[in-house]
Write a protein that holds these residues in place. Structure first.
Motif, short mmCIF file in Angstrom:
data_model
loop_
_atom_site.label_atom_id
_atom_site.label_comp_id
_atom_site.label_asym_id
_atom_site.label_seq_id
_atom_site.Cartn_x
_atom_site.Cartn_y
_atom_site.Cartn_z
N VAL A 1 13.24 -15.28 29.63
CA VAL A 1 13.95 -14.34 28.77
C VAL A 1 15.32 -14.11 29.37
O VAL A 1 15.44 -13.81 30.57
N THR B 1 11.32 -7.36 26.04
CA THR B 1 10.82 -8.65 25.58
C THR B 1 10.06 -9.38 26.68
O THR B 1 8.99 -9.96 26.45
N TRP C 1 16.71 -4.93 25.85
CA TRP C 1 15.97 -5.94 25.07
C TRP C 1 15.30 -6.95 26.00
O TRP C 1 14.14 -7.32 25.79
#
Length: 348
Positions: free
Chosen positions: A162, A316, A312
């Motif tokens: 990520v 995530t 985020w």
């Protein structure tokens, strides 16, 4: 507000709700099959009595520790410190504890040694912020515990990653400067001497990927990046290094009216150096940073920066790790944050 009653047990909840102990356990833990009315009745008794789930017992029953680990190369970097805070905050919503630790990023074996020593009996899975300096092979990421990686290094399809899209983000930021009239762009944050041919095909590394994005935007705009305007900082992306690199660029005597700094710490130092030399921001030189750390909004003027979407990324990555812990079948994926430029006072 419900008042917590001392000594409330799950059996007491079950008796009061008129269900079996197993049904009460399933209702509290969100498992099992029952009617919505039954689940609601049990949860109403939980609320009324103030019963608290025994997290340790539940995790023991599930074969879990109830904890995950975040390992980063350092907590001195503002981005990584903020990332740790965001991961801890996101984990609370999942009743998870987060162990935060560091490993040395000295170009040797810091990350690999940590992976070898990781104990899955103490933590259900690992969020690993990949090092910038250490060289590693695909086999090093083939571990027997849930692993999700973060950062700008490749994972060779062995594990989830990520990250922000550093190439796209930097291209977006440079285009923003060119659209606002910048005709000669300086860059602060290169690891080594600027080599356009190598940078044009870079596939990993914060500095290399971000510099590639800047190069792509400059090439599209018909603007040449002058090597004398590329400030080399090595792996030290701190305020002081940004100050000194910006001084060196100014001392080169090559005119410039825009400056791209590859993180916000470098940008804070660069703005200080520009001011010391009598250059106005943004009137004489427009400046853009990277990562949107908390301090960037409180400079004078506030710093225009690319938002690396730290929140985020944390949410995530944690969600992906939980799915790995739960053994949800899915191929390793590279999940990318969408670019967001925060326009503030250092650009026109």
């Amino acid at each position: 507000m419900a008042t917590r009653r001392r000594g409330v047990t799950l059996q007491a909840v079950a008796d009061r709700a008129g269900v079996s102990l197993k049904t009460a356990s399933n209702a509290v833990n969100g498992t099992g099959r029952m009617s919505p009315e039954t689940r609601e009745r049990v949860m109403a008794v939980v609320e009324e009595t103030g019963y608290k789930v025994n997290i340790a017992a539940r995790n023991l029953m599930r074969g879990r520790t109830g904890a995950v680990t975040l390992a980063v190369p350092t907590l001195r970097a503002p981005y990584l410190a903020e990332l740790a805070e965001e991961v801890v905050e996101a984990a609370r919503a999942h009743d998870l504890v987060v162990y935060v630790t560091t490993f040395p990023d000295d170009g040797l074996r810091g990350m690999r040694d940590y992976l070898d020593q990781f104990n899955p009996n103490l933590s259900d899975g690992l969020l690993l912020s990949l090092p910038e300096q250490e060289q590693f092979a695909p086999a090093d990421l083939e571990v027997d515990f849930p692993l999700v990686c973060l950062g700008a290094r490749r994972t060779f399809g062995r594990t989830d990653r990520v990250s922000a899209d550093d190439v796209v983000d930097a291209r977006t930021a440079a285009e923003y400067l060119f659209e606002r009239g910048v005709g000669s762009l300086a860059v602060v944050g290169a690891r080594t001497e600027f080599a356009p041919a190598a940078i044009a095909v870079a596939v990993e590394g914060n500095a290399e990927s971000r510099l590639r994005g800047v190069l792509e935007a400059a090439t599209a705009a018909g603007i040449r990046l002058d090597p004398r305007l590329i400030g080399i900082t090595g792996y030290d992306w701190t305020i002081g290094t940004g100050f000194r690199a910006a001084q060196d660029i100014i001392d080169s005597g090559v005119p410039f009216d825009g400056m791209m700094c590859l993180n916000d710490g470098l940008a804070i130092g660069a703005v200080a150096a520009l001011r010391e030399r009598g250059l106005r921001v943004p009137e004489d030189v427009q400046v853009v940073g990277f990562d949107n750390i908390e301090e960037s909004a409180f400079l004078a003027p506030p710093l225009t920066t690319m938002d690396s979407r730290i929140s985020w990324v944390a949410r995530t990555a944690l969600a992906r790790l939980i799915s790995r812990i739960d053994q949800v079948p899915q191929e390793p994926a590279h999940l990318l944050a969408q670019p967001t430029l925060i326009a503030r006072g250092t650009t026109r």
